[in-house]
Design a protein around this motif. Structure first.
Motif, PDB file in Angstrom:
ATOM      1  N   SER A  45       0.840  -1.199   0.000  1.00 59.96           N
ATOM      2  CA  SER A  45       0.000   0.000   0.000  1.00 59.96           C
ATOM      3  C   SER A  45       0.874   1.248   0.000  1.00 59.96           C
ATOM      4  O   SER A  45       0.547   2.246  -0.668  1.00 59.96           O
ATOM      5  CB  SER A  45      -0.936   0.002   1.215  1.00 59.96           C
ATOM      6  OG  SER A  45      -0.229   0.206   2.429  1.00 59.96           O
ATOM      7  N   MET A  46       1.994   1.203   0.713  1.00 60.61           N
ATOM      8  CA  MET A  46       2.924   2.335   0.725  1.00 60.61           C
ATOM      9  C   MET A  46       3.725   2.411  -0.570  1.00 60.61           C
ATOM     10  O   MET A  46       3.955   3.500  -1.118  1.00 60.61           O
ATOM     11  CB  MET A  46       3.858   2.222   1.931  1.00 60.61           C
ATOM     12  CG  MET A  46       3.160   2.400   3.267  1.00 60.61           C
ATOM     13  SD  MET A  46       4.306   2.402   4.667  1.00 60.61           S
ATOM     14  CE  MET A  46       4.706   0.644   4.773  1.00 60.61           C
ATOM     15  N   ALA A  47       4.162   1.247  -1.065  1.00 65.89           N
ATOM     16  CA  ALA A  47       4.939   1.228  -2.311  1.00 65.89           C
ATOM     17  C   ALA A  47       4.103   1.749  -3.476  1.00 65.89           C
ATOM     18  O   ALA A  47       4.588   2.518  -4.314  1.00 65.89           O
ATOM     19  CB  ALA A  47       5.427  -0.188  -2.593  1.00 65.89           C
ATOM     20  N   ALA A  48       2.832   1.333  -3.536  1.00 67.55           N
ATOM     21  CA  ALA A  48       1.955   1.794  -4.607  1.00 67.55           C
ATOM     22  C   ALA A  48       1.737   3.298  -4.515  1.00 67.55           C
ATOM     23  O   ALA A  48       1.699   3.991  -5.535  1.00 67.55           O
ATOM     24  CB  ALA A  48       0.610   1.060  -4.538  1.00 67.55           C
ATOM     25  N   TYR A  49       1.607   3.801  -3.286  1.00 63.91           N
ATOM     26  CA  TYR A  49       1.415   5.250  -3.138  1.00 63.91           C
ATOM     27  C   TYR A  49       2.637   6.012  -3.629  1.00 63.91           C
ATOM     28  O   TYR A  49       2.503   7.052  -4.300  1.00 63.91           O
ATOM     29  CB  TYR A  49       1.120   5.620  -1.684  1.00 63.91           C
ATOM     30  CG  TYR A  49       0.620   7.044  -1.567  1.00 63.91           C
ATOM     31  CD1 TYR A  49      -0.739   7.314  -1.612  1.00 63.91           C
ATOM     32  CD2 TYR A  49       1.498   8.111  -1.476  1.00 63.91           C
ATOM     33  CE1 TYR A  49      -1.210   8.609  -1.555  1.00 63.91           C
ATOM     34  CE2 TYR A  49       1.043   9.408  -1.419  1.00 63.91           C
ATOM     35  CZ  TYR A  49      -0.314   9.655  -1.464  1.00 63.91           C
ATOM     36  OH  TYR A  49      -0.777  10.952  -1.417  1.00 63.91           O
ATOM     37  N   MET A  50       3.816   5.523  -3.305  1.00 63.01           N
ATOM     38  CA  MET A  50       5.030   6.192  -3.769  1.00 63.01           C
ATOM     39  C   MET A  50       5.113   6.155  -5.295  1.00 63.01           C
ATOM     40  O   MET A  50       5.545   7.131  -5.927  1.00 63.01           O
ATOM     41  CB  MET A  50       6.259   5.534  -3.148  1.00 63.01           C
ATOM     42  CG  MET A  50       6.415   5.804  -1.659  1.00 63.01           C
ATOM     43  SD  MET A  50       6.421   7.562  -1.239  1.00 63.01           S
ATOM     44  CE  MET A  50       7.855   8.134  -2.180  1.00 63.01           C
ATOM     45  N   GLY A  51       4.690   5.042  -5.894  1.00 64.98           N
ATOM     46  CA  GLY A  51       4.657   4.962  -7.348  1.00 64.98           C
ATOM     47  C   GLY A  51       3.678   5.963  -7.936  1.00 64.98           C
ATOM     48  O   GLY A  51       3.966   6.638  -8.933  1.00 64.98           O
ATOM     49  N   ALA A 104      -5.910   1.815  -3.335  1.00 66.43           N
ATOM     50  CA  ALA A 104      -7.024   1.901  -2.392  1.00 66.43           C
ATOM     51  C   ALA A 104      -7.475   0.508  -1.951  1.00 66.43           C
ATOM     52  O   ALA A 104      -7.731   0.275  -0.761  1.00 66.43           O
ATOM     53  CB  ALA A 104      -8.184   2.665  -3.029  1.00 66.43           C
ATOM     54  N   VAL A 105      -7.568  -0.407  -2.895  1.00 70.48           N
ATOM     55  CA  VAL A 105      -8.003  -1.769  -2.572  1.00 70.48           C
ATOM     56  C   VAL A 105      -6.991  -2.461  -1.658  1.00 70.48           C
ATOM     57  O   VAL A 105      -7.366  -3.093  -0.657  1.00 70.48           O
ATOM     58  CB  VAL A 105      -8.214  -2.594  -3.859  1.00 70.48           C
ATOM     59  CG1 VAL A 105      -8.442  -4.068  -3.521  1.00 70.48           C
ATOM     60  CG2 VAL A 105      -9.395  -2.050  -4.651  1.00 70.48           C
ATOM     61  N   LEU A 135      -5.686   5.467   3.057  1.00 73.32           N
ATOM     62  CA  LEU A 135      -6.870   5.075   2.286  1.00 73.32           C
ATOM     63  C   LEU A 135      -7.647   6.307   1.825  1.00 73.32           C
ATOM     64  O   LEU A 135      -8.082   6.382   0.669  1.00 73.32           O
ATOM     65  CB  LEU A 135      -7.760   4.162   3.120  1.00 73.32           C
ATOM     66  CG  LEU A 135      -9.081   3.727   2.471  1.00 73.32           C
ATOM     67  CD1 LEU A 135      -8.837   2.958   1.181  1.00 73.32           C
ATOM     68  CD2 LEU A 135      -9.911   2.895   3.445  1.00 73.32           C
ATOM     69  N   PHE A 136      -7.820   7.272   2.733  1.00 68.30           N
ATOM     70  CA  PHE A 136      -8.540   8.497   2.374  1.00 68.30           C
ATOM     71  C   PHE A 136      -7.799   9.273   1.291  1.00 68.30           C
ATOM     72  O   PHE A 136      -8.429   9.901   0.427  1.00 68.30           O
ATOM     73  CB  PHE A 136      -8.742   9.370   3.610  1.00 68.30           C
ATOM     74  CG  PHE A 136      -9.725   8.803   4.598  1.00 68.30           C
ATOM     75  CD1 PHE A 136     -10.776   8.002   4.171  1.00 68.30           C
ATOM     76  CD2 PHE A 136      -9.605   9.060   5.955  1.00 68.30           C
ATOM     77  CE1 PHE A 136     -11.692   7.464   5.075  1.00 68.30           C
ATOM     78  CE2 PHE A 136     -10.507   8.540   6.866  1.00 68.30           C
ATOM     79  CZ  PHE A 136     -11.553   7.738   6.424  1.00 68.30           C
ATOM     80  N   LEU A 137      -6.474   9.259   1.326  1.00 67.20           N
ATOM     81  CA  LEU A 137      -5.688   9.933   0.283  1.00 67.20           C
ATOM     82  C   LEU A 137      -5.921   9.278  -1.072  1.00 67.20           C
ATOM     83  O   LEU A 137      -6.124   9.971  -2.085  1.00 67.20           O
ATOM     84  CB  LEU A 137      -4.204   9.904   0.646  1.00 67.20           C
ATOM     85  CG  LEU A 137      -3.758  10.851   1.763  1.00 67.20           C
ATOM     86  CD1 LEU A 137      -2.336  10.517   2.213  1.00 67.20           C
ATOM     87  CD2 LEU A 137      -3.823  12.306   1.289  1.00 67.20           C
ATOM     88  N   TYR A 138      -5.899   7.954  -1.101  1.00 64.41           N
ATOM     89  CA  TYR A 138      -6.184   7.244  -2.353  1.00 64.41           C
ATOM     90  C   TYR A 138      -7.584   7.609  -2.863  1.00 64.41           C
ATOM     91  O   TYR A 138      -7.770   7.908  -4.050  1.00 64.41           O
ATOM     92  CB  TYR A 138      -6.113   5.736  -2.140  1.00 64.41           C
ATOM     93  CG  TYR A 138      -4.735   5.135  -2.251  1.00 64.41           C
ATOM     94  CD1 TYR A 138      -3.992   5.254  -3.424  1.00 64.41           C
ATOM     95  CD2 TYR A 138      -4.193   4.405  -1.193  1.00 64.41           C
ATOM     96  CE1 TYR A 138      -2.737   4.673  -3.529  1.00 64.41           C
ATOM     97  CE2 TYR A 138      -2.935   3.819  -1.306  1.00 64.41           C
ATOM     98  CZ  TYR A 138      -2.211   3.962  -2.468  1.00 64.41           C
ATOM     99  OH  TYR A 138      -0.973   3.387  -2.587  1.00 64.41           O
ATOM    100  N   LEU A 139      -8.572   7.578  -1.964  1.00 70.86           N
ATOM    101  CA  LEU A 139      -9.941   7.888  -2.364  1.00 70.86           C
ATOM    102  C   LEU A 139     -10.060   9.337  -2.833  1.00 70.86           C
ATOM    103  O   LEU A 139     -10.814   9.637  -3.771  1.00 70.86           O
ATOM    104  CB  LEU A 139     -10.895   7.619  -1.201  1.00 70.86           C
ATOM    105  CG  LEU A 139     -11.020   6.150  -0.753  1.00 70.86           C
ATOM    106  CD1 LEU A 139     -11.942   6.035   0.450  1.00 70.86           C
ATOM    107  CD2 LEU A 139     -11.502   5.268  -1.891  1.00 70.86           C
ATOM    108  N   GLY A 140      -9.304  10.234  -2.189  1.00 73.87           N
ATOM    109  CA  GLY A 140      -9.311  11.628  -2.604  1.00 73.87           C
ATOM    110  C   GLY A 140      -8.745  11.808  -4.002  1.00 73.87           C
ATOM    111  O   GLY A 140      -9.289  12.570  -4.817  1.00 73.87           O
ATOM    112  N   VAL A 141      -7.663  11.113  -4.287  1.00 69.99           N
ATOM    113  CA  VAL A 141      -7.067  11.171  -5.626  1.00 69.99           C
ATOM    114  C   VAL A 141      -8.040  10.633  -6.669  1.00 69.99           C
ATOM    115  O   VAL A 141      -8.232  11.230  -7.736  1.00 69.99           O
ATOM    116  CB  VAL A 141      -5.731  10.391  -5.661  1.00 69.99           C
ATOM    117  CG1 VAL A 141      -5.237  10.218  -7.090  1.00 69.99           C
ATOM    118  CG2 VAL A 141      -4.680  11.101  -4.821  1.00 69.99           C
TER     119      VAL A 141
END
Length: 222
Positions: A41-47, A75-76, A110-116
């Motif tokens: 989840s962190m690696a995907a966010y950095m990507g 997010a998933v 999770l909220f950051l992913y949903l916000g994006v």
């Protein structure tokens, strides 16, 4: 296929054959899903944030498309990390949820992913949407070290990291190996799904181009 094989091997090894933990019993086995999900989840966010940064600075459209492709996947996988973490926390802490620093930061992720995702969908102008979503993704990077080091910075119920890159891991090898296999499998799975979604984004954003129409006809798509 390789990702599925690795996840299958790591999960069966960890869930069925790894030894029982002397403190947590068999409840600890959820880590073979939780830890790979949390780390990815962190690696995907950095990507996603890196792609968004490239898109904002160098105005490369394909980087924006890559960020848009990664967001739902992240997010998933973050939701899976939170769900498995709650499943683990119930027998260990006696509750499904505590406002622990790491758990709270993972929820913020999770909220950051949903916000994006929401920003990409909220604007008809895709350039403006990518810019707004990209800014949020880049600002949200500050949450990653909080997730990573929260256990060391604040008093926490969450156990410290047992896998160390620079030092010796505290986990026995018969538990460590299936966990590492699953982490690799999750990484490959996310990479493969990202490529599929990126291809779909490219085709969707170029649907009126002749080469896309030619490709669609070649594949029998009307």
């Amino acid at each position: 296929m390789l990702a599925i094989a690795l996840i299958g091997i790591g999960s069966v090894w960890g869930l069925a054959f790894a030894p029982t933990d002397y403190q947590q019993g068999d409840s600890y086995r959820i880590i073979f899903i939780h830890v790979p999900a949390a780390s990815m989840s962190m690696a995907a966010y950095m990507g996603m944030a890196t792609s968004a940064f490239i898109g904002l600075v160098w105005q490369i459209k394909s980087a924006d498309w890559a960020a848009a492709a990664i967001a739902p996947i992240g997010a998933v996988i973050t939701f899976i990390a939170l769900l498995t973490g709650a499943t683990w926390g119930k027998p260990m802490w006696g509750t499904w949820w505590v406002w622990d620093a790491r758990l709270t930061a993972e929820l913020v992720l999770l909220f950051l992913y949903l916000g994006v995702i929401a920003l990409y969908a909220s604007f008809e102008d895709k350039v403006l949407a990518a810019r707004a979503a990209g800014i949020l993704a880049i600002v949200g990077v500050i949450n990653i070290p909080i997730i990573k080091y929260s256990v060391e910075w604040w008093s926490s119920l969450h156990q410290p990291s047992t896998i160390r890159i620079t030092g010796q891991s505290t986990m026995p090898t018969e538990m460590l190996y299936p966990l590492l296999i699953n982490i690799l499998g999750f990484g490959l799975m996310i990479g493969a799904i990202t490529l599929i979604r990126f291809r779909s984004e490219v085709l969707a954003r170029n649907s009126m181009r002749p080469w896309v129409r030619t490709l669609a006809k070649a594949q029998g798509v009307k």
